[in-house]
Design an enzyme around this catalytic site. Sequence first.
Site, PDB file in Angstrom:
ATOM      1  N   SER A 217       6.162  -1.801  -1.844  1.00  0.00           N
ATOM      2  CA  SER A 217       6.191  -2.688  -3.027  1.00  0.00           C
ATOM      3  C   SER A 217       5.206  -2.207  -4.098  1.00  0.00           C
ATOM      4  CB  SER A 217       5.934  -4.152  -2.634  1.00  0.00           C
ATOM      5  OG  SER A 217       4.862  -4.325  -1.745  1.00  0.00           O
TER       6      SER A 217
ATOM      7  N   GLY B 156       0.838  -1.198   0.000  1.00  0.00           N
ATOM      8  CA  GLY B 156       0.000   0.000   0.000  1.00  0.00           C
ATOM      9  C   GLY B 156       0.869   1.243   0.000  1.00  0.00           C
TER      10      GLY B 156
ATOM     11  N   SER C 110       2.769  -1.024   8.339  1.00  0.00           N
ATOM     12  CA  SER C 110       3.597  -1.326   9.513  1.00  0.00           C
ATOM     13  C   SER C 110       2.740  -1.446  10.759  1.00  0.00           C
ATOM     14  CB  SER C 110       4.655  -0.234   9.730  1.00  0.00           C
ATOM     15  OG  SER C 110       5.510  -0.157   8.629  1.00  0.00           O
TER      16      SER C 110
HETATM   17  P1  ADP Z   1       2.877   2.468   6.420  1.00  0.00           P
HETATM   18  O1  ADP Z   1       3.604   1.353   7.096  1.00  0.00           O
HETATM   19  O2  ADP Z   1       1.862   1.998   5.422  1.00  0.00           O
HETATM   20  O3  ADP Z   1       3.801   3.507   5.845  1.00  0.00           O
HETATM   21  P2  ADP Z   1       2.215   3.301   9.088  1.00  0.00           P
HETATM   22  O4  ADP Z   1       1.641   2.064   9.699  1.00  0.00           O
HETATM   23  O5  ADP Z   1       3.629   3.656   9.421  1.00  0.00           O
HETATM   24  O6  ADP Z   1       1.981   3.240   7.509  1.00  0.00           O
HETATM   25  O7  ADP Z   1       1.315   4.550   9.473  1.00  0.00           O
HETATM   26  C1  ADP Z   1      -0.097   4.530   9.330  1.00  0.00           C
HETATM   27  C2  ADP Z   1      -0.713   5.612  10.198  1.00  0.00           C
HETATM   28  O8  ADP Z   1      -2.124   5.607   9.991  1.00  0.00           O
HETATM   29  C3  ADP Z   1      -0.482   5.359  11.681  1.00  0.00           C
HETATM   30  O9  ADP Z   1      -0.275   6.602  12.316  1.00  0.00           O
HETATM   31  C4  ADP Z   1      -1.793   4.716  12.133  1.00  0.00           C
HETATM   32  O10 ADP Z   1      -2.076   4.951  13.490  1.00  0.00           O
HETATM   33  C5  ADP Z   1      -2.802   5.433  11.247  1.00  0.00           C
HETATM   34  N1  ADP Z   1      -4.039   4.676  10.990  1.00  0.00           N
HETATM   35  C6  ADP Z   1      -5.290   5.181  11.076  1.00  0.00           C
HETATM   36  N2  ADP Z   1      -6.205   4.244  10.778  1.00  0.00           N
HETATM   37  C7  ADP Z   1      -5.531   3.107  10.485  1.00  0.00           C
HETATM   38  C8  ADP Z   1      -5.940   1.790  10.122  1.00  0.00           C
HETATM   39  N3  ADP Z   1      -7.219   1.456   9.981  1.00  0.00           N
HETATM   40  N4  ADP Z   1      -4.976   0.852   9.908  1.00  0.00           N
HETATM   41  C9  ADP Z   1      -3.677   1.189  10.043  1.00  0.00           C
HETATM   42  N5  ADP Z   1      -3.215   2.414  10.388  1.00  0.00           N
HETATM   43  C10 ADP Z   1      -4.139   3.380  10.613  1.00  0.00           C
END
Ligand code: ADP
Length: 207
Positions: free
Chosen positions: A111, A37, A44
């Site tokens: 990815s 995504g 993460s």
């Molecule tokens: P990625 O790994 O895709 O770059 P992260 O997990 O680091 O994204 O960050 C996602 C952010 O979005 C976090 O601050 C998380 O708390 C927030 N968030 C809000 N809603 C969701 C959800 N349903 N699932 C995952 N993260 C969420």
Amino acid sequence: MTLASSPNNLVWQPALVDRVDRTQRNGHPGVVVWLTGLPASGKSTLASQVEARLHRMGLHTALLDGDNIRHGLCADLGFSVEDRAENIRRVGEVAKLFAAQGCVVFVALVSPMRDARDAARQRLPAGDFIEVHCHCPVAVCQARDPKGMYARALAGEIPDFTGVSAPYEAPLKPELCIDTAANDVEVSAEQLARYLLDRLQFKVQGA
Ligand code: ADP
């Protein structure tokens, strides 16, 4: 490739402990759970939350987070199309090794290219690659920006940033699509955990 490392000069060494042994011992098979995504879509967060949940339930788990892997195994790679493909190839190979040891391996990795993800899928036995699309509009990801990366990319400080100046190809047929914009972390984590427990047919001891 040098002659010494040519596949023609290598013979596969079989293990005495096989997939059936590991599945019986662990109560579930080893698989790769590949979360893809946009940056800040929640990969993460969901990978670590659900890994922790499954670990507490007694499953054998591992977590490969893309950002962390770029500090070591892939520290020599950049973000060109070729380097991203090589990054995904390496992560895919490591994930495959962990899955072969019986782990439920969570991979949290942007990815962005479909071909590279499909190549990772092809390297695994059929059914062992579980693609999870963390679906979230780019505007929501930009508003979240937990690591401040979108702000830097929009300011022109980070070239080839997925969602700003590099493309993201959404999966066409992921095993699971999680709408991380419409739901909070708890609901999304529950959705992923339920899907995996059902798919792995894991039975809690004594339940
Ligand atoms: P990625 O790994 O895709 O770059 P992260 O997990 O680091 O994204 O960050 C996602 C952010 O979005 C976090 O601050 C998380 O708390 C927030 N968030 C809000 N809603 C969701 C959800 N349903 N699932 C995952 N993260 C969420």
